[in-house]
Design an enzyme around this catalytic site. Structure first.
Site, PDB file in Angstrom:
ATOM      1  CE  LYS A   1       7.219 -26.712 -30.840  1.00  0.00           C
ATOM      2  NZ  LYS A   1       7.772 -28.078 -31.198  1.00  0.00           N
TER       3      LYS A   1
ATOM      4  CD  GLN B   1       7.343 -32.526 -30.282  1.00  0.00           C
ATOM      5  OE1 GLN B   1       7.058 -31.517 -30.750  1.00  0.00           O
ATOM      6  NE2 GLN B   1       8.318 -32.513 -29.331  1.00  0.00           N
TER       7      GLN B   1
ATOM      8  CG  ASP C   1      11.465 -29.560 -36.935  1.00  0.00           C
ATOM      9  OD1 ASP C   1      11.604 -28.719 -36.030  1.00  0.00           O
ATOM     10  OD2 ASP C   1      10.890 -30.681 -36.552  1.00  0.00           O
TER      11      ASP C   1
END
Length: 290
Positions: free
Chosen positions: A56, A100, A123
């Site tokens: 990412k 994460q 997210d």
């Protein structure tokens, strides 16, 4: 291996189209003196998680975004995680934050998520953003559901007015996807049914649907007899055994389906693309506020 007869609906060209759309938007923001940045937090030394974060960060930098990263060790405390989130919440260079998951057992991930600025939640899973989704308000949308909508739209699969059955009711996929696909938009507006493994006769619902989306996280749960011939089948749910990916949709379903996502390169690439889209849209909303 089962003979493939269904049209494969790959996520890779969808993701590339999203990134091609984002690049000029990022450039416009930067030219206007606005930052676009993805801040990441990794707690612990899990190799797979570190790999995901590295991927990412590399993608963010390739797109022209900043990518500050905070790595805490396995013994990190809840307080240290909250301090890391607070630092990225107040960093003007950062427009999106990713924590994460999974985190070590001493970390309360949900409690940590609650301290994240909802506007920076790439997210789309903060309770504020789930509420925005339910009400049809602007905000970050959960990445895998948004990716599935984009996947179907890109491949010209009509959703509006059709019967969609989602097998799975999880908070990261099944539940938000039902909200998303039932909204009044050209690429949504479906008749959505949500079933789960607690429904004894769940195949009765998947067998009649024109589009079936597996989101249960139970390897091989969807078999050919659970799908009506010619249906569109999207494999959203997976489980990992070590590094081996085990999808919800058995490969033999391709013999019955009219169109199906591949085991690798289906929903995954679109999920990543939507994370970056959330980050850029957050920057655009902030710029619009002045």
């Amino acid at each position: 291996m089962a003979a493939m007869t269904a049209q494969l609906i790959s996520g890779k060209p969808v993701a590339e189209a999203v990134f091609n759309d984002l690049r000029p938007r990022i450039n416009r923001l930067r030219e206007a003196g606005r930052s676009v940045g993805l801040g990441t937090i990794l707690v612990g030394s899990d190799g797979a998680s570190a790999g995901y974060i590295r991927m990412k960060i590399d993608k963010a930098e390739e797109l022209g975004m900043t990518a500050p990263h905070i790595h805490l060790d396995d013994a990190a405390t809840q307080s240290e995680v909250l301090d890391a989130i607070a630092a990225l919440n107040t960093d003007d260079e950062v427009t999106g934050v990713l924590i994460q998951h999974p985190t070590p057992p001493q970390i309360d991930f949900e409690a940590a998520m609650l301290t994240l600025d909802p506007d920076k939640d790439v997210d789309g899973l903060h309770p504020v953003n789930m509420g925005r989704l339910a009400l049809g308000m602007p905000g970050p949308v959960p990445c895998t559901p948004a990716g599935i909508e984009a996947l179907l739209a890109y491949h010209g699969i009509e959703i509006a007015g059709r019967e969609v059955c989602i097998l799975g009711r999880g908070t990261t996929l099944g539940r938000p996807l039902a909200l998303l696909l039932s909204q009044k938009r050209p690429t949504a507006n479906a008749a959505v049914t949500v079933v789960h493994t607690g429904v004894p006769d769940w195949p009765r619902y998947t067998q009649r649907a024109e589009i079936v989306i597996a989101a249960a996280g139970v390897p091989g749960i969807l078999q050919p007899e659970h799908v009506r011939p010619g249906a569109v089948v999207v494999g959203g749910g997976v489980r990992y055994e070590g590094r081996k990916l085990l999808p919800d949709v058995d490969e033999s379903v391709a013999e019955v389906a009219g169109a199906i996502t591949p085991r690798i390169g289906g929903v995954g690439p679109t999920t990543i693309a939507m994370l970056f889209r959330n980050c850029v849209e957050a920057a655009e909303r902030r710029a619009a506020r002045g």
